[in-house]
Design an enzyme around this catalytic site. Structure first.
Site, mmCIF file in Angstrom:
data_model
loop_
_atom_site.group_PDB
_atom_site.id
_atom_site.type_symbol
_atom_site.label_atom_id
_atom_site.label_comp_id
_atom_site.label_asym_id
_atom_site.label_seq_id
_atom_site.Cartn_x
_atom_site.Cartn_y
_atom_site.Cartn_z
ATOM 1 N N PHE A 78 126.960 -37.067 79.179
ATOM 2 C CA PHE A 78 127.548 -36.021 78.042
ATOM 3 C C PHE A 78 126.510 -35.480 76.958
ATOM 4 C CE2 PHE A 78 131.702 -38.198 79.570
ATOM 5 C CZ PHE A 78 131.649 -37.760 80.013
ATOM 6 N N ASP B 17 128.494 -52.455 74.682
ATOM 7 C CA ASP B 17 127.787 -51.672 75.946
ATOM 8 C C ASP B 17 126.644 -52.728 75.084
ATOM 9 O OD1 ASP B 17 127.085 -50.535 77.879
ATOM 10 O OD2 ASP B 17 127.633 -48.719 76.531
#
Ligand code: ATP
Length: 283
Positions: A19, A130
């Site tokens: 994004f 992550d």
């Protein structure tokens, strides 16, 4: 080129995510370099907005020499700009893909800094979720900066149970594939084991052609450490990559392991202070 965002003069692109685009920029007065993460607000669906809000909230709390700092958030009618500490030395994934595995010493120095960053995050109840080689950045002087807090979460204490699958499958802990609630810190510890294996061997511990096979390898803890990896490092990898979270090393055990104990991390130039700009403006 020539465009300005707040106090920053925008220069060339340095990366992009799902994004976002990331550009380099200079503070107009101090000339300090920053990374500008640019998000087009019209492209952010509900889930992306939630992740972004977590990313900002976690990064606002984090101040550590091995964690990318968020200096400021600038909002315009169509865009959001995250003004980040600049890490211009590339990421761990590209370094290993381009130059091959790290030496034992470079692995120790890098791993000690990742460990220090994660210990700090966990001490303030932030779980990264992550961790992967693409999210371990370096400054031009080689200092590690852990980045990308889009999947991070804040727990009220470290024994809080979580239930969302986050992160990249090759780095995901077995409990994430078992569709059960899991504790945050052991999931980051597992990903550090995968990172360590990747650094010292130049290959991933768990590889498979299909997601089903990858899941099975990870749940069974089926990996092989090449025999030339030094014994103390092998013991650390085995202590981390334990399929049962309760048997997995805790951060303090990792810090006290034989392989790391003699490690002196080099003195890096201090991170530049936050550029002089108005107080953080949140979207
Ligand atoms: P995705 O949305 O697909 O998960 P991402 O969140 O990893 O992507 P970004 O955080 O948007 O992507 O970063 C994209 C790229 O920009 C990174 O891979 C990195 O190369 C570069 N980058 C990000 N932050 C910085 C930084 N602080 N300094 C230098 N480069 C950066």
């Amino acid at each position: 080129p020539g465009r300005r965002v707040g106090f920053y003069k925008v220069r060339g692109e340095i990366g992009y995510g799902t994004f976002s685009r990331v550009k380099m920029a200079f503070h107009a007065l101090t000339k300090d370099k920053v990374a500008l993460k640019i998000l087009d607000k019209t492209r952010l669906d509900f889930q992306a907005q939630r992740l972004l809000s977590r990313e900002i909230s976690s990064m606002e709390s984090l101040q550590h020499p091995n964690v990318v700092r968020l200096y400021e958030v600038v909002e315009t009618p169509s865009r959001l700009y995250l003004v980040l500490e600049y890490a211009g030395g590339g990421d761990l994934h590209n370094r290993i893909c381009n130059d091959g595995k790290f030496s034992d010493n470079a692995s120790k120095i890098t791993f000690a800094q990742i460990l220090s960053a994660i210990k700090y995050m966990h001490s303030i109840n932030i779980i990264h979720r992550d961790l992967k080689a693409e999210n371990v950045l370096f400054t031009s002087s080689g200092c590690v900066k852990v980045a990308d807090f889009g999947f991070s979460t804040r727990v009220s204490n470290r024994s809080d149970a979580l239930d969302t699958f986050c992160g990249s499958p090759p780095y995901a802990a077995p409990e994430l594939f078992r569709d059960e609630c899991y504790l945050g810190p052991p999931v980051d510890v597992w990903a550090m084991g995968v990172l360590l294996f990747f650094m010292v061997t130049g290959t991933m511990p768990f590889r498979a052609e299909t997601m089903g096979k990858l899941r099975r390898c990870i749940i069974e803890g089926a990996y092989t450490i090449p025999p030339w990896v030094p014994g103390p490092c092998q013991r650390l990898i085995k202590g981390i990559l334990k399929p049962v979270p309760a048997e997995r090393y805790a951060i303090d055990q990792m810090m006290g392991c034989d392989w790391l104990l003699p490690t002196q991390t080099p003195q890096y130039p201090p991170s530049p202070p936050a550029p002089p700009s108005p107080a953080l403006r949140r979207p």
